[in-house]
Design a protein around this motif. Structure first.
Motif, PDB file in Angstrom:
ATOM      1  N   LEU A 196     -26.112 -42.789   8.752  1.00 12.56           N
ATOM      2  CA  LEU A 196     -26.673 -42.036   9.868  1.00 12.56           C
ATOM      3  C   LEU A 196     -28.158 -41.809   9.644  1.00 12.56           C
ATOM      4  N   ASN A 197     -28.955 -42.030  10.692  1.00  8.15           N
ATOM      5  CA  ASN A 197     -30.374 -41.732  10.582  1.00  8.15           C
ATOM      6  C   ASN A 197     -30.620 -40.297  11.071  1.00  8.15           C
ATOM      7  N   ASP A 198     -31.880 -39.880  11.062  1.00  8.62           N
ATOM      8  CA  ASP A 198     -32.201 -38.496  11.436  1.00  8.62           C
ATOM      9  C   ASP A 198     -31.812 -38.184  12.878  1.00  8.62           C
ATOM     10  N   ALA A 199     -31.979 -39.158  13.773  1.00 10.62           N
ATOM     11  CA  ALA A 199     -31.595 -38.944  15.171  1.00 10.62           C
ATOM     12  C   ALA A 199     -30.092 -38.745  15.283  1.00 10.62           C
ATOM     13  N   ASP A 200     -29.309 -39.565  14.577  1.00  9.97           N
ATOM     14  CA  ASP A 200     -27.854 -39.428  14.599  1.00  9.97           C
ATOM     15  C   ASP A 200     -27.440 -38.039  14.119  1.00  9.97           C
ATOM     16  N   LYS A 201     -28.049 -37.588  13.041  1.00 11.26           N
ATOM     17  CA  LYS A 201     -27.716 -36.272  12.480  1.00 11.26           C
ATOM     18  C   LYS A 201     -28.060 -35.153  13.457  1.00 11.26           C
ATOM     19  N   ALA A 202     -29.193 -35.284  14.140  1.00 12.05           N
ATOM     20  CA  ALA A 202     -29.574 -34.278  15.130  1.00 12.05           C
ATOM     21  C   ALA A 202     -28.593 -34.282  16.308  1.00 12.05           C
ATOM     22  N   ILE A 203     -28.192 -35.470  16.743  1.00 13.46           N
ATOM     23  CA  ILE A 203     -27.229 -35.596  17.840  1.00 13.46           C
ATOM     24  C   ILE A 203     -25.905 -34.959  17.445  1.00 13.46           C
ATOM     25  N   LEU A 204     -25.421 -35.272  16.253  1.00 15.08           N
ATOM     26  CA  LEU A 204     -24.145 -34.715  15.799  1.00 15.08           C
ATOM     27  C   LEU A 204     -24.229 -33.206  15.633  1.00 15.08           C
TER      28      LEU A 204
ATOM     29  N   VAL B 254     -22.338 -32.868  25.392  1.00 19.70           N
ATOM     30  CA  VAL B 254     -23.740 -33.006  25.789  1.00 19.70           C
ATOM     31  C   VAL B 254     -23.961 -34.313  26.531  1.00 19.70           C
ATOM     32  N   THR B 255     -25.077 -34.387  27.250  1.00 19.76           N
ATOM     33  CA  THR B 255     -25.551 -35.626  27.848  1.00 19.76           C
ATOM     34  C   THR B 255     -26.822 -36.047  27.112  1.00 19.76           C
ATOM     35  N   ALA B 256     -27.203 -37.303  27.267  1.00 22.61           N
ATOM     36  CA  ALA B 256     -28.442 -37.776  26.653  1.00 22.61           C
ATOM     37  C   ALA B 256     -29.637 -37.008  27.219  1.00 22.61           C
ATOM     38  N   ALA B 257     -29.617 -36.704  28.505  1.00 25.13           N
ATOM     39  CA  ALA B 257     -30.721 -35.958  29.118  1.00 25.13           C
ATOM     40  C   ALA B 257     -30.851 -34.567  28.497  1.00 25.13           C
ATOM     41  N   PHE B 258     -29.721 -33.904  28.273  1.00 23.71           N
ATOM     42  CA  PHE B 258     -29.756 -32.585  27.629  1.00 23.71           C
ATOM     43  C   PHE B 258     -30.293 -32.710  26.206  1.00 23.71           C
ATOM     44  N   LEU B 259     -29.804 -33.703  25.461  1.00 22.60           N
ATOM     45  CA  LEU B 259     -30.267 -33.888  24.091  1.00 22.60           C
ATOM     46  C   LEU B 259     -31.773 -34.118  24.031  1.00 22.60           C
ATOM     47  N   ALA B 260     -32.309 -34.843  25.003  1.00 22.81           N
ATOM     48  CA  ALA B 260     -33.746 -35.121  25.029  1.00 22.81           C
ATOM     49  C   ALA B 260     -34.564 -33.841  25.161  1.00 22.81           C
ATOM     50  N   THR B 261     -33.976 -32.794  25.726  1.00 22.99           N
ATOM     51  CA  THR B 261     -34.678 -31.511  25.827  1.00 22.99           C
ATOM     52  C   THR B 261     -34.537 -30.690  24.548  1.00 22.99           C
TER      53      THR B 261
ATOM     54  N   ILE C  71     -33.889 -32.205  21.149  1.00 19.82           N
ATOM     55  CA  ILE C  71     -34.332 -32.867  19.924  1.00 19.82           C
ATOM     56  C   ILE C  71     -35.517 -33.778  20.242  1.00 19.82           C
ATOM     57  N   ASP C  72     -36.230 -34.182  19.228  1.00 18.06           N
ATOM     58  CA  ASP C  72     -37.515 -34.856  19.400  1.00 18.06           C
ATOM     59  C   ASP C  72     -37.409 -36.382  19.470  1.00 18.06           C
ATOM     60  N   TRP C  73     -36.586 -36.874  20.394  1.00 17.51           N
ATOM     61  CA  TRP C  73     -36.484 -38.314  20.643  1.00 17.51           C
ATOM     62  C   TRP C  73     -36.354 -38.533  22.135  1.00 17.51           C
ATOM     63  N   SER C  74     -36.710 -39.720  22.593  1.00 18.56           N
ATOM     64  CA  SER C  74     -36.636 -40.013  24.021  1.00 18.56           C
ATOM     65  C   SER C  74     -35.178 -40.141  24.468  1.00 18.56           C
ATOM     66  N   ARG C  75     -34.976 -39.945  25.756  1.00 17.09           N
ATOM     67  CA  ARG C  75     -33.630 -40.081  26.320  1.00 17.09           C
ATOM     68  C   ARG C  75     -33.091 -41.498  26.091  1.00 17.09           C
ATOM     69  N   GLU C  76     -33.944 -42.494  26.233  1.00 14.83           N
ATOM     70  CA  GLU C  76     -33.521 -43.880  26.055  1.00 14.83           C
ATOM     71  C   GLU C  76     -33.036 -44.121  24.629  1.00 14.83           C
ATOM     72  N   TYR C  77     -33.785 -43.603  23.645  1.00 15.96           N
ATOM     73  CA  TYR C  77     -33.393 -43.788  22.254  1.00 15.96           C
ATOM     74  C   TYR C  77     -32.102 -43.020  21.956  1.00 15.96           C
TER      75      TYR C  77
END
Length: 75
Positions: A6-14, A22-29, A31-37
């Protein structure tokens, strides 16, 4: 299936998914990664059975089969 590294983005998502769905749009608000990523990472986590996409809404949750390690934190 073995969990992939798991990378840092994966850990933040989890970490956010530990709190609920959650949705990707919510996560983008949150954590510090784009919605696309985030969407890309969610799809990868889904391929490995760590998260589940709940349909056309883009809502994700932790998969039932994703076990919590003994120290109380998900890997």
């Amino acid at each position: 299936m073995t969990s992939p590294p798991l990378n840092d983005a994966d850990k933040a998502i989890l970490g956010e998914l530990d709190e609920g769905r959650v949705t990707a749009a919510f996560l983008a608000t949150r954590i510090d990664w784009s919605r696309e990523y985030i969407t890309q990472r969610l799809r990868r986590l889904e391929e490995h059975g760590i998260v589940e996409n709940l349909g056309d809404t883009g809502l994700y949750e932790l998969a039932d089969a994703f076990e919590q390690p003994r120290n109380g934190k998900r890997s």
